[in-house]
Design a protein around this motif. Sequence first.
Motif, PDB file in Angstrom:
ATOM      1  N   ASN B  24       0.853  -1.194   0.000  1.00 41.23           N
ATOM      2  CA  ASN B  24       0.000   0.000   0.000  1.00 41.23           C
ATOM      3  C   ASN B  24       0.882   1.235   0.000  1.00 41.23           C
ATOM      4  O   ASN B  24       1.967   1.229   0.578  1.00 41.23           O
ATOM      5  CB  ASN B  24      -0.932   0.007   1.210  1.00 41.23           C
ATOM      6  CG  ASN B  24      -2.016  -1.033   1.107  1.00 41.23           C
ATOM      7  OD1 ASN B  24      -1.827  -2.179   1.511  1.00 41.23           O
ATOM      8  ND2 ASN B  24      -3.142  -0.642   0.552  1.00 41.23           N
ATOM      9  N   TYR B  25       0.406   2.267  -0.630  1.00 40.94           N
ATOM     10  CA  TYR B  25       1.203   3.485  -0.726  1.00 40.94           C
ATOM     11  C   TYR B  25       0.349   4.695  -0.396  1.00 40.94           C
ATOM     12  O   TYR B  25      -0.886   4.632  -0.413  1.00 40.94           O
ATOM     13  CB  TYR B  25       1.797   3.624  -2.123  1.00 40.94           C
ATOM     14  CG  TYR B  25       0.764   3.922  -3.180  1.00 40.94           C
ATOM     15  CD1 TYR B  25       0.057   2.893  -3.800  1.00 40.94           C
ATOM     16  CD2 TYR B  25       0.460   5.232  -3.538  1.00 40.94           C
ATOM     17  CE1 TYR B  25      -0.920   3.166  -4.733  1.00 40.94           C
ATOM     18  CE2 TYR B  25      -0.514   5.508  -4.471  1.00 40.94           C
ATOM     19  CZ  TYR B  25      -1.206   4.470  -5.071  1.00 40.94           C
ATOM     20  OH  TYR B  25      -2.175   4.751  -5.988  1.00 40.94           O
ATOM     21  N   SER B  26       1.007   5.782  -0.099  1.00 41.80           N
ATOM     22  CA  SER B  26       0.313   7.053   0.061  1.00 41.80           C
ATOM     23  C   SER B  26       1.070   8.098  -0.728  1.00 41.80           C
ATOM     24  O   SER B  26       2.301   8.156  -0.683  1.00 41.80           O
ATOM     25  CB  SER B  26       0.233   7.468   1.533  1.00 41.80           C
ATOM     26  OG  SER B  26       1.516   7.748   2.033  1.00 41.80           O
ATOM     27  N   SER B  27       0.338   8.874  -1.487  1.00 41.99           N
ATOM     28  CA  SER B  27       0.938   9.938  -2.282  1.00 41.99           C
ATOM     29  C   SER B  27      -0.158  10.917  -2.641  1.00 41.99           C
ATOM     30  O   SER B  27      -1.302  10.528  -2.850  1.00 41.99           O
ATOM     31  CB  SER B  27       1.585   9.378  -3.544  1.00 41.99           C
ATOM     32  OG  SER B  27       2.068  10.428  -4.363  1.00 41.99           O
ATOM     33  N   SER B  28       0.225  12.164  -2.750  1.00 45.44           N
ATOM     34  CA  SER B  28      -0.770  13.184  -3.051  1.00 45.44           C
ATOM     35  C   SER B  28      -0.912  13.442  -4.542  1.00 45.44           C
ATOM     36  O   SER B  28      -1.761  14.205  -4.948  1.00 45.44           O
ATOM     37  CB  SER B  28      -0.395  14.483  -2.337  1.00 45.44           C
ATOM     38  OG  SER B  28       0.897  14.906  -2.759  1.00 45.44           O
ATOM     39  N   VAL B  29      -0.070  12.794  -5.354  1.00 49.17           N
ATOM     40  CA  VAL B  29      -0.112  13.037  -6.795  1.00 49.17           C
ATOM     41  C   VAL B  29      -0.119  11.702  -7.533  1.00 49.17           C
ATOM     42  O   VAL B  29      -0.067  10.649  -6.931  1.00 49.17           O
ATOM     43  CB  VAL B  29       1.097  13.879  -7.249  1.00 49.17           C
ATOM     44  CG1 VAL B  29       1.048  15.251  -6.596  1.00 49.17           C
ATOM     45  CG2 VAL B  29       2.394  13.188  -6.886  1.00 49.17           C
ATOM     46  N   SER B  30      -0.164  11.797  -8.845  1.00 55.30           N
ATOM     47  CA  SER B  30      -0.097  10.577  -9.650  1.00 55.30           C
ATOM     48  C   SER B  30       1.256   9.906  -9.446  1.00 55.30           C
ATOM     49  O   SER B  30       2.269  10.574  -9.259  1.00 55.30           O
ATOM     50  CB  SER B  30      -0.288  10.933 -11.127  1.00 55.30           C
ATOM     51  OG  SER B  30      -1.569  11.467 -11.336  1.00 55.30           O
ATOM     52  N   LYS B  69      -6.291   2.257  -7.593  1.00 51.57           N
ATOM     53  CA  LYS B  69      -6.152   3.646  -7.156  1.00 51.57           C
ATOM     54  C   LYS B  69      -7.022   3.939  -5.941  1.00 51.57           C
ATOM     55  O   LYS B  69      -6.615   4.656  -5.016  1.00 51.57           O
ATOM     56  CB  LYS B  69      -6.521   4.595  -8.302  1.00 51.57           C
ATOM     57  CG  LYS B  69      -6.206   6.046  -8.020  1.00 51.57           C
ATOM     58  CD  LYS B  69      -6.435   6.896  -9.244  1.00 51.57           C
ATOM     59  CE  LYS B  69      -6.068   8.353  -8.975  1.00 51.57           C
ATOM     60  NZ  LYS B  69      -6.261   9.202 -10.180  1.00 51.57           N
ATOM     61  N   SER B  70      -8.233   3.396  -5.906  1.00 49.06           N
ATOM     62  CA  SER B  70      -9.145   3.699  -4.804  1.00 49.06           C
ATOM     63  C   SER B  70      -8.640   3.129  -3.485  1.00 49.06           C
ATOM     64  O   SER B  70      -8.853   3.717  -2.425  1.00 49.06           O
ATOM     65  CB  SER B  70     -10.541   3.151  -5.111  1.00 49.06           C
ATOM     66  OG  SER B  70     -10.502   1.743  -5.236  1.00 49.06           O
ATOM     67  N   GLN B  71      -7.948   1.993  -3.546  1.00 46.20           N
ATOM     68  CA  GLN B  71      -7.406   1.387  -2.333  1.00 46.20           C
ATOM     69  C   GLN B  71      -5.925   1.702  -2.145  1.00 46.20           C
ATOM     70  O   GLN B  71      -5.321   1.213  -1.192  1.00 46.20           O
ATOM     71  CB  GLN B  71      -7.615  -0.133  -2.381  1.00 46.20           C
ATOM     72  CG  GLN B  71      -9.083  -0.546  -2.397  1.00 46.20           C
ATOM     73  CD  GLN B  71      -9.280  -2.039  -2.265  1.00 46.20           C
ATOM     74  OE1 GLN B  71      -8.332  -2.795  -2.082  1.00 46.20           O
ATOM     75  NE2 GLN B  71     -10.526  -2.483  -2.372  1.00 46.20           N
ATOM     76  N   THR B  72      -5.374   2.481  -3.041  1.00 51.82           N
ATOM     77  CA  THR B  72      -3.940   2.837  -3.030  1.00 51.82           C
ATOM     78  C   THR B  72      -3.079   1.603  -2.775  1.00 51.82           C
ATOM     79  O   THR B  72      -2.240   1.571  -1.865  1.00 51.82           O
ATOM     80  CB  THR B  72      -3.617   3.944  -2.008  1.00 51.82           C
ATOM     81  OG1 THR B  72      -3.967   3.513  -0.701  1.00 51.82           O
ATOM     82  CG2 THR B  72      -4.347   5.220  -2.349  1.00 51.82           C
ATOM     83  N   SER B  73      -3.313   0.567  -3.592  1.00 53.11           N
ATOM     84  CA  SER B  73      -2.568  -0.675  -3.415  1.00 53.11           C
ATOM     85  C   SER B  73      -1.945  -1.123  -4.730  1.00 53.11           C
ATOM     86  O   SER B  73      -2.373  -0.714  -5.821  1.00 53.11           O
ATOM     87  CB  SER B  73      -3.502  -1.768  -2.887  1.00 53.11           C
ATOM     88  OG  SER B  73      -4.464  -2.126  -3.867  1.00 53.11           O
ATOM     89  N   PHE B  74      -0.936  -1.952  -4.602  1.00 56.78           N
ATOM     90  CA  PHE B  74      -0.236  -2.517  -5.774  1.00 56.78           C
ATOM     91  C   PHE B  74       0.271  -3.894  -5.341  1.00 56.78           C
ATOM     92  O   PHE B  74       1.463  -4.140  -5.251  1.00 56.78           O
ATOM     93  CB  PHE B  74       0.887  -1.587  -6.206  1.00 56.78           C
ATOM     94  CG  PHE B  74       1.505  -1.925  -7.542  1.00 56.78           C
ATOM     95  CD1 PHE B  74       2.883  -2.075  -7.675  1.00 56.78           C
ATOM     96  CD2 PHE B  74       0.727  -2.064  -8.686  1.00 56.78           C
ATOM     97  CE1 PHE B  74       3.461  -2.370  -8.911  1.00 56.78           C
ATOM     98  CE2 PHE B  74       1.293  -2.358  -9.923  1.00 56.78           C
ATOM     99  CZ  PHE B  74       2.673  -2.505 -10.029  1.00 56.78           C
TER     100      PHE B  74
END
Lengths: 115, 115
Positions: B24-30, B69-74
């Motif tokens: 999971n990640y957090s970022s304010s931009v693409s 994108k909605s779960q900010t996961s990869f």
Amino acid sequence: NAGVTQTPKFRVLKTGQSMTLLCAQDMNHEYMYWYRQDPGMGLRLIHYSVGEGTTAKGEVPDGYNVSRLKKQNFLLGLESAAPSQTSVYFCASGFRGPSGANVLTFGAGSRLTVL
Amino acid sequence: AQSVTQLDSQVPVFEEAPVELRCNYSSSVSVYLFWYVQYPNQGLQLLLKYLSGSTLVKSINGFEAEFNKSQTSFHLRKPSVHISDTAEYFCAVSDWDFGNEKLTFGTGTRLTIIP
């Protein structure tokens, strides 16, 4: 094709000694990086360079210096080694592809022990 | 500021069983997203990347990851693992901060395959 070559692969230092790690890349990459890898902490960026003659601080720069006098080489120096600098050091180089993303190629690592 | 969380530090899996390594990640931009793999006593190698387009990306050795994108996961998955998949896997996120690209690594997940 050599890619990214780091020397030396292993080194043992006494506290207070100095040394330089050499990173060489033969891919004509603009960007070069030095990371350290410690158990449970992943990779942390020490210093990086976006081109020949330029360097910048990363996440954990204290106690290290770098130089990028030639495009293909990126040197990491320890002026006065401390036991906290015992780690595995990785050099990487990268280029920005058409998408704009920077894809990295890593060296095999240099294991440094400071007694 | 961006960050990357790999929820599992170690994952043991029986040979030929499926596996999922979470990121999971957090970022304010693409962002751009990467999985790197580190085999024992080697440097990191790019396994797969998401830059744009299809949210499902695949590697040549059977791994795949889906950008959500909605779960900010990869998360990284493989339907059937082999002994040769034993390695440490690092998730990384790249984004832009005031004109500078910043690549942040997670702390890694050690995948151990049990015969």
